[in-house]
Design an enzyme around this catalytic site. Structure first.
Site, PDB file in Angstrom:
ATOM      1  N   GLU A 104       0.851  -1.194   0.000  1.00 13.09           N
ATOM      2  CA  GLU A 104       0.000   0.000   0.000  1.00 13.09           C
ATOM      3  C   GLU A 104       0.886   1.244   0.000  1.00 13.09           C
ATOM      4  OE1 GLU A 104      -2.753  -0.316   3.281  1.00 13.09           O
ATOM      5  OE2 GLU A 104      -3.719  -2.089   2.416  1.00 13.09           O
ATOM      6  N   HIS A 110      -7.882   1.355   1.942  1.00 10.22           N
ATOM      7  CA  HIS A 110      -7.715   0.962   3.357  1.00 10.22           C
ATOM      8  C   HIS A 110      -8.448   1.934   4.303  1.00 10.22           C
ATOM      9  CE1 HIS A 110      -4.894  -1.438   6.191  1.00 10.22           C
ATOM     10  NE2 HIS A 110      -6.042  -1.167   6.792  1.00 10.22           N
TER      11      HIS A 110
HETATM   12  P1  NAI Z   1      -9.814 -10.328  15.882  1.00 10.98           P
HETATM   13  O1  NAI Z   1      -8.462 -10.698  16.364  1.00 10.98           O
HETATM   14  O2  NAI Z   1     -10.843  -9.870  16.846  1.00 10.98           O
HETATM   15  O3  NAI Z   1     -10.449 -11.574  15.054  1.00 10.98           O
HETATM   16  C1  NAI Z   1      -9.722 -12.339  14.132  1.00 10.98           C
HETATM   17  C2  NAI Z   1     -10.304 -13.753  14.172  1.00 10.98           C
HETATM   18  O4  NAI Z   1      -9.729 -14.522  13.126  1.00 10.98           O
HETATM   19  C3  NAI Z   1      -9.982 -14.479  15.475  1.00 10.98           C
HETATM   20  O5  NAI Z   1     -11.186 -14.954  16.066  1.00 10.98           O
HETATM   21  C4  NAI Z   1      -9.089 -15.640  15.034  1.00 10.98           C
HETATM   22  O6  NAI Z   1      -9.268 -16.804  15.817  1.00 10.98           O
HETATM   23  C5  NAI Z   1      -9.554 -15.848  13.612  1.00 10.98           C
HETATM   24  N1  NAI Z   1      -8.620 -16.560  12.735  1.00 10.98           N
HETATM   25  C6  NAI Z   1      -7.268 -16.512  12.713  1.00 10.98           C
HETATM   26  N2  NAI Z   1      -6.795 -17.268  11.721  1.00 10.98           N
HETATM   27  C7  NAI Z   1      -7.866 -17.816  11.099  1.00 10.98           C
HETATM   28  C8  NAI Z   1      -8.022 -18.679  10.002  1.00 10.98           C
HETATM   29  N3  NAI Z   1      -6.964 -19.160   9.317  1.00 10.98           N
HETATM   30  N4  NAI Z   1      -9.269 -19.040   9.642  1.00 10.98           N
HETATM   31  C9  NAI Z   1     -10.353 -18.571  10.319  1.00 10.98           C
HETATM   32  N5  NAI Z   1     -10.269 -17.757  11.378  1.00 10.98           N
HETATM   33  C10 NAI Z   1      -9.027 -17.365  11.749  1.00 10.98           C
HETATM   34  O7  NAI Z   1      -9.576  -9.223  14.746  1.00 10.98           O
HETATM   35  P2  NAI Z   1     -10.591  -8.133  14.230  1.00 10.98           P
HETATM   36  O8  NAI Z   1     -10.511  -6.927  15.099  1.00 10.98           O
HETATM   37  O9  NAI Z   1     -11.906  -8.745  13.988  1.00 10.98           O
HETATM   38  O10 NAI Z   1      -9.889  -7.735  12.845  1.00 10.98           O
HETATM   39  C11 NAI Z   1      -9.909  -8.640  11.739  1.00 10.98           C
HETATM   40  C12 NAI Z   1      -8.981  -8.117  10.656  1.00 10.98           C
HETATM   41  O11 NAI Z   1      -9.425  -6.836  10.196  1.00 10.98           O
HETATM   42  C13 NAI Z   1      -7.538  -7.933  11.090  1.00 10.98           C
HETATM   43  O12 NAI Z   1      -6.695  -8.407  10.077  1.00 10.98           O
HETATM   44  C14 NAI Z   1      -7.388  -6.426  11.203  1.00 10.98           C
HETATM   45  O13 NAI Z   1      -6.067  -6.025  10.970  1.00 10.98           O
HETATM   46  C15 NAI Z   1      -8.297  -5.973  10.073  1.00 10.98           C
HETATM   47  N6  NAI Z   1      -8.751  -4.575  10.180  1.00 10.98           N
HETATM   48  C16 NAI Z   1      -8.884  -3.864   9.019  1.00 10.98           C
HETATM   49  C17 NAI Z   1      -9.285  -2.543   9.050  1.00 10.98           C
HETATM   50  C18 NAI Z   1      -9.452  -1.777   7.781  1.00 10.98           C
HETATM   51  O14 NAI Z   1      -9.346  -0.534   7.825  1.00 10.98           O
HETATM   52  N7  NAI Z   1      -9.746  -2.411   6.668  1.00 10.98           N
HETATM   53  C19 NAI Z   1      -9.538  -1.855  10.334  1.00 10.98           C
HETATM   54  C20 NAI Z   1      -9.492  -2.725  11.489  1.00 10.98           C
HETATM   55  C21 NAI Z   1      -9.086  -4.043  11.396  1.00 10.98           C
END
Ligand code: NAI
Length: 396
Positions: free
Chosen positions: A255, A278
Site C-alpha cells: 500500500e 484501506h
Molecule cells: P480479531 O483478532 O478480533 O479476530 C480475528 C479472528 O480470526 C480471530 O477470532 C481468530 O481466531 C480468527 N482466525 C485466525 N486465523 C484464522 C483462520 N486461518 N481461519 C479462520 N479464522 C481465523 O480481529 P478483528 O478486530 O476482527 O480484525 C480482523 C482483521 O481486520 C484484522 O486483520 C485487522 O487487521 C483488520 N482490520 C482492518 C481494518 C481496515 O481498515 N480495513 C480496520 C481494522 C481491522
C-alpha cells in the site's frame, strides 16, 4: 504531555481531567522537535507517522509511557519495554466501522451499484433488474469470527441474511449464525464470503486459486482484513472467468505510504469490483473511540500503574490505591533477588507493604507495591538506585 498528529480532542479533555497539561499539535514533529518535547513530557501520544526512536526513548528520563492513537505500534522502537516504557494502542475501536462498510459493500455488489453509477456518470442509462438481487435470504460466509466478523454477523442477520462462519478458535455463534467445520465448507455454502482474519504466516494467501474455485459460481468476495490474505492475481483471474461474480477489496499486499503516491493492482478496471484505499476503519466515530480508549489507558497507567492493556509490557493491575497508601511502581531487570532487596529496604525503614503484584517477561519485571504512607525521601532514592532498577515512580 504532548499529543501529535491531530489526535481527536476528546483525548486531551480526558487527560486534562486527570491533571495533565496537554500540548495538542496537529503535525508530526521533526526528530529534533520531538526530542525537545520528550525532555519534559511524561506521556507522548502519536498516530502512525511519528517515529519514536531508540535514541529518543533512552534519552528521555521523564517519559513514562507512549500512546499510539491507532492500531499499529511499530512506529515506536522495540527497546521501549527494556527501558521500562509501556506502549498503549486501540486495536478494536474501529471494528464497528469495518463491519458497517462490509455490509454496505455486500449490498452494493449485489445490486451492481458502482457499475450503474459509473455508467450514469458517463451518460449511459441502463435501467434493468438483470443480476441485481436483494441480500435478504442469501448466505453470508464469514472467515474469522472475531471483533469484526461477529459484529458483521449480527448486522447481516438483521437484514435477513443467513450467516455461516469458520474460525480457527472455538467461537460462540451469535443469533442464528452457524459455525461450520472448516473454511472450505463456508466457501461452498456462501453467496458472499467476507474475510476477517489477522495477518499471520498461516493466513498469507489464505484465499488463492483453489479456494476461489471452491466458492459457488457467481459468489462474491469481500476482503477488508489484511492485504496478504488474498492472492490478487488469482482473484483477478476468477473475476475475469466469471466464477467470482464481484469483489470488494480495501487492503492490498503493498500500500502507498502517502496519499497521492502511485498505486496499481491486478483488480484495476475489472467489472463489479469495489476498490477502497484501506478506509474500513477510517471514520470520525472510530477516531473518537480510539482517542477515548488510548487516553483512558494512559490515564489509568499514570494514576494506578495499570499495564494490563499494554502491547509490550508485563500486565499488572491492582484496584484503586486506598487512601493513606502510597503506590510504588517499579520496573527492574528480571533477575533473582530484586524483590527481596526491595522488601528488606522497606522493612528496615518500617514501611508496611499492604498489596503487591508482580509480572515479568523474559527480561523485565514490573511490580506494584501499595505501602503505608511515608515521608522519608531516602527510601525512594534507595529503591531507585538498586542496580537492577530500570525505572520507578509513585503513581498519580
Ligand atoms: P480479531 O483478532 O478480533 O479476530 C480475528 C479472528 O480470526 C480471530 O477470532 C481468530 O481466531 C480468527 N482466525 C485466525 N486465523 C484464522 C483462520 N486461518 N481461519 C479462520 N479464522 C481465523 O480481529 P478483528 O478486530 O476482527 O480484525 C480482523 C482483521 O481486520 C484484522 O486483520 C485487522 O487487521 C483488520 N482490520 C482492518 C481494518 C481496515 O481498515 N480495513 C480496520 C481494522 C481491522
Amino acid at each position: 504531555m504532548a499529543l501529535f498528529e491531530a489526535v481527536h480532542p476528546v483525548a486531551a479533555s480526558i487527560l486534562q481531567e486527570h491533571g495533565f497539561r496537554v500540548d495538542s499539535l496537529k503535525h508530526s514533529p521533526s526528530a529534533q522537535e520531538l526530542a525537545e518535547l520528550a525532555k519534559t513530557s511524561t506521556l507522548i501520544g502519536v498516530r502512525s507517522k511519528t517515529k519514536i526512536s531508540a535514541q529518543l526513548l533512552s534519552g528521555s528520563t521523564a517519559l513514562a509511557a507512549v500512546g499510539c492513537f491507532c492500531i499499529g505500534t511499530d512506529q515506536v522502537d522495540a527497546s521501549a519495554a527494556a527501558l521500562g516504557i509501556p506502549i498503549f494502542n486501540a486495536p478494536f475501536s474501529n471494528t464497528r466501522s469495518v463491519a458497517e462498510m462490509t455490509l454496505a459493500e455486500i449490498i452494493c455488489l449485489s445490486r451492481a451499484l458502482f457499475q450503474k453509477s459509473s455508467q450514469l456518470h458517463v451518460g449511459r442509462w441502463d435501467k434493468s433488474s438483470k443480476n441485481s438481487r436483494e441480500v435478504r435470504g442469501r448466505t453470508l460466509g464469514i472467515i474469522g469470527y472475531g471483533h469484526i466478523g461477529s459484529q458483521l454477523s449480527v448486522l447481516a442477520e438483521s437484514l435477513g441474511m443467513r450467516v455461516v462462519f469458520f474460525d480457527t478458535a472455538r467461537k460462540l455463534a451469535l443469533g442464528n449464525a452457524h459455525s461450520l467445520a472448516n473454511m472450505d465448507a463456508v466457501l461452498a455454502a456462501s453467496d458472499f464470503v467476507s474475510l476477517h482474519v489477522p495477518d499471520m504466516a498461516s493466513t498469507r494467501n489464505l484465499i488463492g486459486a483453489a479456494q476461489l474455485q471452491n466458492m459457488k459460481l457467481g459468489a462474491m468476495l469481500v476482503n477488508n482484513s489484511r492485504g496478504k490474505v488474498v492472492d490478487l492475481v488469482a482473484l483477478a483471474s476468477a473475476l475475469k472467468s466469471g466464477h467470482v461474480g464481484g469483489a470488494a477489496v480495501d487492503v492490498f499486499p503493498e500500500e502507498p505510504a502517502e496519499n497521492g503516491d502511485g498505486f496499481s493492482t491486478p483488480l484495476a478496471g475489472l467489472s463489479n469490483v469495489i476498490l477502497t484505499p484501506h478506509i474500513g476503519g477510517s471514520t470520525e466515530e472510530a477516531q473518537e473511540a480510539i482517542a477515548i480508549d488510548v487516553a483512558e489507558k494512559l490515564a489509568r497507567f499514570w494514576t494506578q500503574g495499570c499495564t494490563a492493556t499494554s502491547v509490550n509490557f508485563p500486565a499488572v493491575d491492582l484496584p484503586n490505591v486506598r487512601s493513606g497508601q502510597v503506590r510504588i511502581l517499579h520496573v527492574h531487570q528480571n533477575v533473582p533477588g530484586v524483590l527481596s532487596k526491595m522488601h528488606t529496604l522497606l522493612a528496615n525503614a518500617g514501611v508496611n507493604i499492604n498489596a503487591e503484584h508482580l509480572q515479568s517477561d523474559q527480561n523485565t519485571s514490573y511490580v506494584i507495591l501499595d505501602v503505608d504512607a511515608f515521608q522519608d525521601a531516602n527510601i525512594m532514592n534507595a529503591l531507585r538506585t538498586l542496580p537492577e532498577t530500570i525505572r520507578m515512580r509513585v503513581a498519580g
